[in-house]
Design a protein around this motif. Structure first.
Motif, PDB file in Angstrom:
ATOM      1  N   VAL A   1      49.106  36.260  51.414  1.00 40.05           N
ATOM      2  CA  VAL A   1      47.929  36.975  51.911  1.00 40.05           C
ATOM      3  C   VAL A   1      46.862  37.011  50.825  1.00 40.05           C
ATOM      4  CG1 VAL A   1      47.059  39.220  52.696  1.00 40.05           C
ATOM      5  CG2 VAL A   1      49.241  38.364  53.563  1.00 40.05           C
ATOM      6  N   ALA A   2      47.278  37.327  49.601  1.00 38.71           N
ATOM      7  CA  ALA A   2      46.332  37.384  48.483  1.00 38.71           C
ATOM      8  C   ALA A   2      45.645  36.033  48.286  1.00 38.71           C
ATOM      9  CB  ALA A   2      47.052  37.809  47.208  1.00 38.71           C
ATOM     10  N   ALA A   3      46.418  34.960  48.336  1.00 37.37           N
ATOM     11  CA  ALA A   3      45.841  33.627  48.143  1.00 37.37           C
ATOM     12  C   ALA A   3      44.874  33.271  49.270  1.00 37.37           C
ATOM     13  CB  ALA A   3      46.960  32.589  48.048  1.00 37.37           C
ATOM     14  N   GLU A   4      45.247  33.577  50.510  1.00 41.21           N
ATOM     15  CA  GLU A   4      44.388  33.229  51.641  1.00 41.21           C
ATOM     16  C   GLU A   4      43.097  34.044  51.668  1.00 41.21           C
ATOM     17  OE1 GLU A   4      45.932  32.725  55.519  1.00 41.21           O
ATOM     18  OE2 GLU A   4      47.616  31.497  54.842  1.00 41.21           O
ATOM     19  N   LEU A   5      43.184  35.301  51.221  1.00 41.92           N
ATOM     20  CA  LEU A   5      41.991  36.155  51.225  1.00 41.92           C
ATOM     21  C   LEU A   5      41.229  36.091  49.908  1.00 41.92           C
ATOM     22  CD1 LEU A   5      43.404  39.292  53.072  1.00 41.92           C
ATOM     23  CD2 LEU A   5      42.028  37.429  54.016  1.00 41.92           C
ATOM     24  N   ASP A   6      41.755  35.323  48.953  1.00 45.13           N
ATOM     25  CA  ASP A   6      41.133  35.146  47.644  1.00 45.13           C
ATOM     26  C   ASP A   6      40.932  36.469  46.915  1.00 45.13           C
ATOM     27  OD1 ASP A   6      40.211  33.558  45.593  1.00 45.13           O
ATOM     28  OD2 ASP A   6      38.119  33.668  46.266  1.00 45.13           O
ATOM     29  N   VAL A   7      42.011  37.281  46.913  1.00 50.79           N
ATOM     30  CA  VAL A   7      42.038  38.539  46.158  1.00 50.79           C
ATOM     31  C   VAL A   7      43.339  38.569  45.356  1.00 50.79           C
ATOM     32  CG1 VAL A   7      40.615  39.817  47.807  1.00 50.79           C
ATOM     33  CG2 VAL A   7      43.094  39.822  48.065  1.00 50.79           C
ATOM     34  N   THR A   8      43.453  39.528  44.455  1.00 49.26           N
ATOM     35  CA  THR A   8      44.667  39.615  43.657  1.00 49.26           C
ATOM     36  C   THR A   8      45.791  40.282  44.442  1.00 49.26           C
ATOM     37  OG1 THR A   8      44.134  41.776  42.720  1.00 49.26           O
ATOM     38  CG2 THR A   8      43.293  39.825  41.549  1.00 49.26           C
ATOM     39  N   LEU A   9      47.004  40.069  43.975  1.00 43.20           N
ATOM     40  CA  LEU A   9      48.171  40.682  44.598  1.00 43.20           C
ATOM     41  C   LEU A   9      48.075  42.203  44.531  1.00 43.20           C
ATOM     42  CD1 LEU A   9      50.893  40.155  45.943  1.00 43.20           C
ATOM     43  CD2 LEU A   9      51.903  39.999  43.673  1.00 43.20           C
ATOM     44  N   GLY A  10      47.556  42.726  43.431  1.00 45.62           N
ATOM     45  CA  GLY A  10      47.388  44.173  43.285  1.00 45.62           C
ATOM     46  C   GLY A  10      46.440  44.745  44.330  1.00 45.62           C
ATOM     47  N   VAL A  11      45.375  44.022  44.638  1.00 50.20           N
ATOM     48  CA  VAL A  11      44.426  44.469  45.656  1.00 50.20           C
ATOM     49  C   VAL A  11      45.108  44.506  47.021  1.00 50.20           C
ATOM     50  CG1 VAL A  11      42.320  43.814  46.913  1.00 50.20           C
ATOM     51  CG2 VAL A  11      42.360  43.740  44.420  1.00 50.20           C
ATOM     52  N   VAL A  12      45.906  43.489  47.321  1.00 50.17           N
ATOM     53  CA  VAL A  12      46.616  43.460  48.602  1.00 50.17           C
ATOM     54  C   VAL A  12      47.563  44.651  48.702  1.00 50.17           C
ATOM     55  CG1 VAL A  12      48.280  42.186  50.017  1.00 50.17           C
ATOM     56  CG2 VAL A  12      46.394  40.979  48.937  1.00 50.17           C
ATOM     57  N   ARG A  13      48.329  44.901  47.639  1.00 47.57           N
ATOM     58  CA  ARG A  13      49.253  46.034  47.647  1.00 47.57           C
ATOM     59  C   ARG A  13      48.521  47.355  47.877  1.00 47.57           C
ATOM     60  NH1 ARG A  13      51.999  43.742  42.820  1.00 47.57           N
ATOM     61  NH2 ARG A  13      53.887  42.768  43.584  1.00 47.57           N
ATOM     62  N   ARG A  14      47.447  47.556  47.106  1.00 43.33           N
ATOM     63  CA  ARG A  14      46.705  48.820  47.192  1.00 43.33           C
ATOM     64  C   ARG A  14      46.080  49.009  48.568  1.00 43.33           C
ATOM     65  NH1 ARG A  14      41.516  49.845  46.545  1.00 43.33           N
ATOM     66  NH2 ARG A  14      41.060  47.856  45.555  1.00 43.33           N
TER      67      ARG A  14
END
Length: 175
Positions: free
Chosen positions: A142-155
C-alpha cells in the motif's frame, strides 16, 4: 561476483553492497515477506507433511489426516492451508472495528458508507488493506502504491480505524 573487477580500484564490499541492498529490498517487497516468519515456517511444515502423507497414501491427505499425523488441531491445519489469509477479501465487516466480537447491528452497507466519509488517503488505505477495492494488500505494498512511507500507512490506518470505531452504530441506534 562475476562483474567485480579488482583492477578498477574499488573494494569488493563497496561493490557488493549495492547488490545486497537491492536483493533485500526485493525480498521485503514480496508478498511472502508480509507474513510473519513463524507463519511461513508453519505453512511450510504443513506442506512438507502433506507431501509425505500423499506419497504414503497415494492420494492427497485430508485436513483431518494431516492434523492427526502432526498432533495438532484440524482448525490449525485449515488456517495454514488457507490461501486467502486471515481476512476475507472484499468483506467490509472484516475490518477490525471492535476488539471482542463484531456488533450485530453494523452492516456491510454501514461500513461502506462510513469508509466513504474518511479523508481520501485514509479511505484508500482502508480500501486497499482490507480488500474493499477487490485487492487485499499488505502495508508495505500500500505504501509503495500510494508513494508514502510505511509509517504514514500505519498511522493513517490506525486513525481511520479509530474514527470508524467511534462512529459505529450502537444497539440503541439499530432499534
Amino acid at each position: 561476483m562475476e562483474r567485480f573487477d579488482r583492477a578498477k580500484g574499488v573494494r569488493f564490499v563497496t561493490f557488493a553492497w549495492v547488490w545486497v541492498r537491492r536483493r533485500v529490498s526485493e525480498e521485503a517487497l514480496s508478498s511472502d515477506a508480509a507474513r510473519p516468519v513463524w507463519r511461513r515456517r508453519t505453512e511450510r511444515a504443513v506442506d512438507r507433511q502433506a507431501i509425505e502423507l500423499a506419497m504414503i497414501l497415494g492420494r492427497e491427505a485430508s485436513d483431518e489426516e494431516l492434523a492427526a499425523s502432526m498432533g495438532v488441531d484440524e482448525r490449525w491445519i485449515r488456517e495454514r492451508r488457507d490461501p486467502a489469509g486471515d481476512v476475507p477479501v472484499g468483506d467490509p465487516t472484516a475490518i477490525p472495528l471492535v476488539d471482542e466480537h463484531p456488533c450485530e447491528h453494523w452492516s456491510a452497507q454501514w461500513v461502506a458508507e462510513a469508509v466513504a466519509e474518511l479523508p481520501r488517503l485514509q479511505r484508500r488505505i482502508v480500501e486497499m488493506r482490507y480488500g474493499l477495492d477487490g485487492r487485499q494488500l499488505p502495508r508495505h505494498v500500500v505504501a509503495a502504491e500510494l508513494d508514502v512511507t510505511l509509517g504514514v500507512v500505519r498511522r493513517l490506518e490506525k486513525e481511520a480505524l479509530t474514527v470508524l470505531r467511534r462512529a459505529r452504530p450502537s444497539s440503541r441506534d439499530a432499534v
